[in-house]
Motif scaffolding. Sequence first.
Motif, PDB file in Angstrom:
ATOM      1  N   SER A  22      10.682  -2.259  -0.030  1.00 37.96           N
ATOM      2  CA  SER A  22      10.355  -1.040   0.829  1.00 37.96           C
ATOM      3  C   SER A  22      10.566  -1.284   2.011  1.00 37.96           C
ATOM      4  O   SER A  22       9.938  -2.321   2.865  1.00 37.96           O
ATOM      5  CB  SER A  22       8.668  -0.619   0.401  1.00 37.96           C
ATOM      6  N   GLU A  23      11.036  -0.249   2.720  1.00 43.37           N
ATOM      7  CA  GLU A  23      11.328  -0.324   4.201  1.00 43.37           C
ATOM      8  C   GLU A  23      10.624   0.892   4.790  1.00 43.37           C
ATOM      9  O   GLU A  23      10.844   1.453   6.061  1.00 43.37           O
ATOM     10  CB  GLU A  23      12.858  -0.230   4.535  1.00 43.37           C
ATOM     11  N   VAL A  24       9.525   1.593   3.950  1.00 44.76           N
ATOM     12  CA  VAL A  24       8.641   2.454   4.535  1.00 44.76           C
ATOM     13  C   VAL A  24       7.408   1.766   4.842  1.00 44.76           C
ATOM     14  O   VAL A  24       6.576   1.569   4.137  1.00 44.76           O
ATOM     15  CB  VAL A  24       8.512   3.517   3.471  1.00 44.76           C
ATOM     16  N   PRO A  25       7.276   1.946   6.456  1.00 45.83           N
ATOM     17  CA  PRO A  25       5.841   1.540   6.782  1.00 45.83           C
ATOM     18  C   PRO A  25       4.695   2.353   6.292  1.00 45.83           C
ATOM     19  O   PRO A  25       4.906   3.424   6.108  1.00 45.83           O
ATOM     20  CB  PRO A  25       6.040   1.608   8.374  1.00 45.83           C
ATOM     21  N   GLY A  26       3.498   1.657   6.231  1.00 43.92           N
ATOM     22  CA  GLY A  26       2.341   2.341   5.627  1.00 43.92           C
ATOM     23  C   GLY A  26       1.245   2.149   6.553  1.00 43.92           C
ATOM     24  O   GLY A  26       0.994   0.924   7.010  1.00 43.92           O
ATOM     25  N   SER A  79      -0.670   1.857  10.010  1.00 38.51           N
ATOM     26  CA  SER A  79      -0.423   1.063  11.367  1.00 38.51           C
ATOM     27  C   SER A  79       0.344  -0.210  11.252  1.00 38.51           C
ATOM     28  O   SER A  79       0.892  -0.717  12.163  1.00 38.51           O
ATOM     29  CB  SER A  79      -1.731   0.734  12.006  1.00 38.51           C
ATOM     30  N   ARG A  80       0.701  -0.329  10.047  1.00 35.69           N
ATOM     31  CA  ARG A  80       1.563  -1.869   9.922  1.00 35.69           C
ATOM     32  C   ARG A  80       2.943  -1.871   9.999  1.00 35.69           C
ATOM     33  O   ARG A  80       3.576  -0.869   9.792  1.00 35.69           O
ATOM     34  CB  ARG A  80       1.216  -2.240   8.474  1.00 35.69           C
ATOM     35  N   SER A  81       3.491  -2.609  10.621  1.00 33.05           N
ATOM     36  CA  SER A  81       4.983  -2.844  10.881  1.00 33.05           C
ATOM     37  C   SER A  81       5.669  -3.463   9.578  1.00 33.05           C
ATOM     38  O   SER A  81       5.181  -4.072   8.832  1.00 33.05           O
ATOM     39  CB  SER A  81       5.273  -3.521  12.210  1.00 33.05           C
ATOM     40  N   CYS A  82       6.966  -3.454   9.727  1.00 33.01           N
ATOM     41  CA  CYS A  82       7.649  -3.945   8.717  1.00 33.01           C
ATOM     42  C   CYS A  82       8.631  -5.171   9.485  1.00 33.01           C
ATOM     43  O   CYS A  82       9.645  -4.710   9.861  1.00 33.01           O
ATOM     44  CB  CYS A  82       8.406  -3.103   8.052  1.00 33.01           C
ATOM     45  N   PRO A  83       8.194  -6.351   9.315  1.00 33.43           N
ATOM     46  CA  PRO A  83       8.866  -7.364  10.457  1.00 33.43           C
ATOM     47  C   PRO A  83      10.218  -7.624   9.768  1.00 33.43           C
ATOM     48  O   PRO A  83      10.441  -7.698   8.261  1.00 33.43           O
ATOM     49  CB  PRO A  83       7.965  -8.654  10.295  1.00 33.43           C
ATOM     50  N   ALA A  84      11.218  -7.905  10.367  1.00 29.15           N
ATOM     51  CA  ALA A  84      12.625  -7.851  10.081  1.00 29.15           C
ATOM     52  C   ALA A  84      12.918  -9.510   9.839  1.00 29.15           C
ATOM     53  O   ALA A  84      12.519 -10.252  10.631  1.00 29.15           O
ATOM     54  CB  ALA A  84      13.681  -7.526  11.096  1.00 29.15           C
ATOM     55  N   ASP A 104       4.987  -3.408   2.988  1.00 23.98           N
ATOM     56  CA  ASP A 104       4.314  -3.475   1.898  1.00 23.98           C
ATOM     57  C   ASP A 104       3.761  -5.245   1.786  1.00 23.98           C
ATOM     58  O   ASP A 104       3.754  -5.845   1.002  1.00 23.98           O
ATOM     59  CB  ASP A 104       4.824  -3.203   0.746  1.00 23.98           C
ATOM     60  N   ASP A 105       3.633  -5.690   3.129  1.00 31.04           N
ATOM     61  CA  ASP A 105       3.177  -6.814   3.109  1.00 31.04           C
ATOM     62  C   ASP A 105       4.154  -8.104   2.777  1.00 31.04           C
ATOM     63  O   ASP A 105       3.669  -9.046   2.224  1.00 31.04           O
ATOM     64  CB  ASP A 105       1.678  -7.253   2.562  1.00 31.04           C
ATOM     65  N   GLY A 106       5.298  -7.738   2.714  1.00 27.53           N
ATOM     66  CA  GLY A 106       6.439  -8.710   2.502  1.00 27.53           C
ATOM     67  C   GLY A 106       6.670  -8.945   0.958  1.00 27.53           C
ATOM     68  O   GLY A 106       7.192  -9.968   0.547  1.00 27.53           O
ATOM     69  N   ARG A 107       6.298  -7.822   0.385  1.00 25.50           N
ATOM     70  CA  ARG A 107       6.609  -7.532  -1.112  1.00 25.50           C
ATOM     71  C   ARG A 107       8.119  -7.421  -1.591  1.00 25.50           C
ATOM     72  O   ARG A 107       8.707  -6.396  -1.060  1.00 25.50           O
ATOM     73  CB  ARG A 107       5.859  -6.568  -1.871  1.00 25.50           C
ATOM     74  N   LEU A 108       8.576  -8.471  -2.381  1.00 25.47           N
ATOM     75  CA  LEU A 108       9.772  -8.497  -2.976  1.00 25.47           C
ATOM     76  C   LEU A 108       9.724  -8.398  -4.383  1.00 25.47           C
ATOM     77  O   LEU A 108       8.975  -9.168  -5.026  1.00 25.47           O
ATOM     78  CB  LEU A 108      10.734  -9.404  -2.781  1.00 25.47           C
ATOM     79  N   ASP A 109      10.435  -7.368  -5.137  1.00 22.64           N
ATOM     80  CA  ASP A 109      10.553  -7.210  -6.719  1.00 22.64           C
ATOM     81  C   ASP A 109      11.772  -7.998  -7.000  1.00 22.64           C
ATOM     82  O   ASP A 109      12.902  -7.799  -6.204  1.00 22.64           O
ATOM     83  CB  ASP A 109      10.648  -5.837  -6.919  1.00 22.64           C
ATOM     84  N   VAL A 110      11.826  -9.003  -7.879  1.00 18.33           N
ATOM     85  CA  VAL A 110      13.058  -9.618  -8.369  1.00 18.33           C
ATOM     86  C   VAL A 110      13.125  -9.765  -9.856  1.00 18.33           C
ATOM     87  O   VAL A 110      12.189  -9.812 -10.580  1.00 18.33           O
ATOM     88  CB  VAL A 110      12.959 -11.212  -7.749  1.00 18.33           C
ATOM     89  N   THR A 111      14.420  -9.618 -10.138  1.00 15.75           N
ATOM     90  CA  THR A 111      14.657  -9.665 -11.546  1.00 15.75           C
ATOM     91  C   THR A 111      14.800 -11.190 -11.927  1.00 15.75           C
ATOM     92  O   THR A 111      15.290 -12.176 -11.029  1.00 15.75           O
ATOM     93  CB  THR A 111      15.898  -8.984 -12.192  1.00 15.75           C
ATOM     94  N   PRO A 112      14.954 -11.717 -13.091  1.00 17.69           N
ATOM     95  CA  PRO A 112      15.243 -13.115 -13.593  1.00 17.69           C
ATOM     96  C   PRO A 112      16.912 -13.249 -13.210  1.00 17.69           C
ATOM     97  O   PRO A 112      17.391 -12.398 -13.209  1.00 17.69           O
ATOM     98  CB  PRO A 112      14.828 -13.243 -14.924  1.00 17.69           C
ATOM     99  N   MET A 113      17.094 -14.623 -12.932  1.00 20.35           N
ATOM    100  CA  MET A 113      18.510 -14.906 -12.524  1.00 20.35           C
ATOM    101  C   MET A 113      19.352 -14.640 -13.585  1.00 20.35           C
ATOM    102  O   MET A 113      18.950 -14.903 -15.059  1.00 20.35           O
ATOM    103  CB  MET A 113      18.692 -16.383 -12.139  1.00 20.35           C
ATOM    104  N   ALA A 114      20.429 -14.170 -13.606  1.00 19.85           N
ATOM    105  CA  ALA A 114      21.482 -14.031 -14.726  1.00 19.85           C
ATOM    106  C   ALA A 114      22.806 -14.679 -14.326  1.00 19.85           C
ATOM    107  O   ALA A 114      23.178 -14.477 -13.142  1.00 19.85           O
ATOM    108  CB  ALA A 114      21.580 -12.588 -15.089  1.00 19.85           C
TER     109      ALA A 114
END
Length: 96
Positions: free
Chosen positions: A45-49, A51-56, A81-91
């Motif tokens: 997500s690149e949508v801040p929630g 007062s938190r920023s989204c560090p690059a 979202d506090d650095g959250r990455l959703d990831v699928t298994p490698m293929a």
Amino acid sequence: MAGGQGGRADGSGDAMRTRTRRENVQPRRITLRPGASAHARLHWSEVPGGSRSCPASARLMIIPPDEVAHLEIPFKAAVCDDGRLDVTPMASGARL
């Protein structure tokens, strides 16, 4: 990527908070021949929630299961979202 880890780094190479969430897809072992490729789908997500920023970030570190060595690739993204990455298994293969 089942069991593997990863993280983000800023432009100075300092580690950034990263929370990896694996999607509910059954992981499976893949074996790559020399010169072959593999892929995984990342979502963030690149949508801040509030007062938190989204560090690059500048790079993404990929650590395979049961390994300590890692691969770093360019990854210029502002992950909210506090650095959250959703990831699928490698293929295997170069595309989704």
